[in-house]
Design a protein around this motif. Structure first.
Motif, mmCIF file in Angstrom:
data_model
loop_
_atom_site.group_PDB
_atom_site.id
_atom_site.type_symbol
_atom_site.label_atom_id
_atom_site.label_comp_id
_atom_site.label_asym_id
_atom_site.label_seq_id
_atom_site.Cartn_x
_atom_site.Cartn_y
_atom_site.Cartn_z
ATOM 1 N N THR A 119 97.127 83.210 8.355
ATOM 2 C CA THR A 119 98.566 82.982 8.472
ATOM 3 C C THR A 119 99.288 84.047 7.653
ATOM 4 O O THR A 119 98.978 84.257 6.484
ATOM 5 C CB THR A 119 98.953 81.552 8.027
ATOM 6 N N TYR A 120 100.210 84.746 8.299
ATOM 7 C CA TYR A 120 100.994 85.769 7.623
ATOM 8 C C TYR A 120 102.344 85.862 8.313
ATOM 9 O O TYR A 120 102.666 85.027 9.173
ATOM 10 C CB TYR A 120 100.246 87.103 7.580
ATOM 11 N N GLN A 121 103.157 86.848 7.945
ATOM 12 C CA GLN A 121 104.532 86.898 8.413
ATOM 13 C C GLN A 121 104.678 86.975 9.930
ATOM 14 O O GLN A 121 105.706 86.600 10.476
ATOM 15 C CB GLN A 121 105.257 88.061 7.737
ATOM 16 N N ALA A 129 95.954 86.415 -1.946
ATOM 17 C CA ALA A 129 96.906 87.097 -1.083
ATOM 18 C C ALA A 129 96.348 88.460 -0.719
ATOM 19 O O ALA A 129 95.476 88.990 -1.406
ATOM 20 C CB ALA A 129 98.241 87.250 -1.796
ATOM 21 N N TYR A 166 96.484 91.807 2.608
ATOM 22 C CA TYR A 166 97.029 92.507 3.770
ATOM 23 C C TYR A 166 96.262 92.087 5.016
ATOM 24 O O TYR A 166 95.038 92.163 5.046
ATOM 25 C CB TYR A 166 96.900 94.012 3.540
ATOM 26 N N TYR A 167 96.980 91.628 6.029
ATOM 27 C CA TYR A 167 96.394 91.296 7.321
ATOM 28 C C TYR A 167 96.604 92.500 8.239
ATOM 29 O O TYR A 167 97.743 92.859 8.531
ATOM 30 C CB TYR A 167 97.053 90.050 7.926
ATOM 31 N N TYR A 191 101.594 91.130 5.387
ATOM 32 C CA TYR A 191 101.063 90.539 4.168
ATOM 33 C C TYR A 191 101.149 89.024 4.249
ATOM 34 O O TYR A 191 102.043 88.486 4.891
ATOM 35 C CB TYR A 191 101.845 91.043 2.948
ATOM 36 N N GLY A 192 100.211 88.368 3.564
ATOM 37 C CA GLY A 192 100.254 86.919 3.579
ATOM 38 C C GLY A 192 99.248 86.301 2.621
ATOM 39 O O GLY A 192 98.432 87.002 2.010
ATOM 40 N N PHE A 202 91.571 90.660 7.182
ATOM 41 C CA PHE A 202 92.238 90.355 5.915
ATOM 42 C C PHE A 202 91.547 91.131 4.815
ATOM 43 O O PHE A 202 90.314 91.143 4.732
ATOM 44 C CB PHE A 202 92.165 88.853 5.609
ATOM 45 N N TYR A 226 100.171 82.865 13.055
ATOM 46 C CA TYR A 226 98.871 82.340 12.629
ATOM 47 C C TYR A 226 97.834 82.561 13.730
ATOM 48 O O TYR A 226 98.157 82.758 14.900
ATOM 49 C CB TYR A 226 98.967 80.841 12.298
#
Length: 194
Positions: free
Chosen positions: A70-72, A159, A161-162, A171-172, A136, A75
């Motif tokens: 899940t990130y900005q 946390a 970087y995706y 980022y998430g 990730f 998901y």
């Protein structure tokens, strides 16, 4: 010739000193607290895990199982391959307090990597083609405990970087909760004092 010998001795001295210190701390019988090999069946997020003790308080681990990214951008839920390089920082303190350290029961900081495969994805709301993969790369803090009958739980929060392969990157956070059973024999539960 003398300079080459002196340079060789100077460069090899740190390795020799480290080996001597390790021999004293490790008491000549390998890793004190870490399990050399630990194989686990994950039940909460069905999958398999393997952890290998490589240095005094350091392990590498890999697992394959259900994961949630899940990130900005959204998901993705599906099969994930997770890799960690863990540094356990509280074994000596746990031993001094008489607590269990077998089964790699301790707290750790880890470099984390995870790959979420498009072919085995169950659900997503990330915009992009149907066949995108997601990686990730980040840092996590984790707690792992193993109990006498082999029951194990592991919680990680971090946390990173995706990186999207066919989808947008961003980022998430990373939250991982696993309950499982350690299938390999564990070291004695009796504390080992240094």
């Amino acid at each position: 010739m003398g300079k080459i010998i002196l340079l060789s001795l100077t460069l090899s001295l740190p390795f020799w000193v480290n080996a001597q210190i390790r021999k004293i701390h490790e008491k000549g019988n390998g890793l004190i607290h870490l399990e050399q090999h630990q194989f686990k069946l994950d039940l909460f997020a069905p999958g398999l895990s393997y952890e290998l003790g490589i240095f005094r308080n350091q392990t590498v681990s890999t697992s394959l199982g259900l994961g949630l990214a899940t990130y900005q951008e959204g998901y993705a839920l599906g099969l994930a391959w997770n890799n960690r390089y863990r540094y356990y920082h509280n074994f000596n303190r746990r031993v001094a307090k008489g607590r269990n350290v077998s089964g790699n029961s301790g707290n750790y900081i880890a470099a984390a990597q995870a790959i979420f495969f498009s072919q085995l994805r169950l659900a997503t709301d990330i915009e992009g083609p149907d066949d995108f993969n997601l990686g990730f790369y980040g840092v996590v803090y984790g707690i792992q405990r193993t109990y006498p009958k082999g029951f194990n739980f592991n919680v990680e929060l971090g946390a990173g970087y995706y990186r999207g392969d066919g989808a947008l990157s961003g980022y998430g956070p990373l939250l991982s909760i696993n309950f499982g059973w350690v299938a390999t024999k564990r070291k004695s539960r009796k504390p080992v004092f240094e």
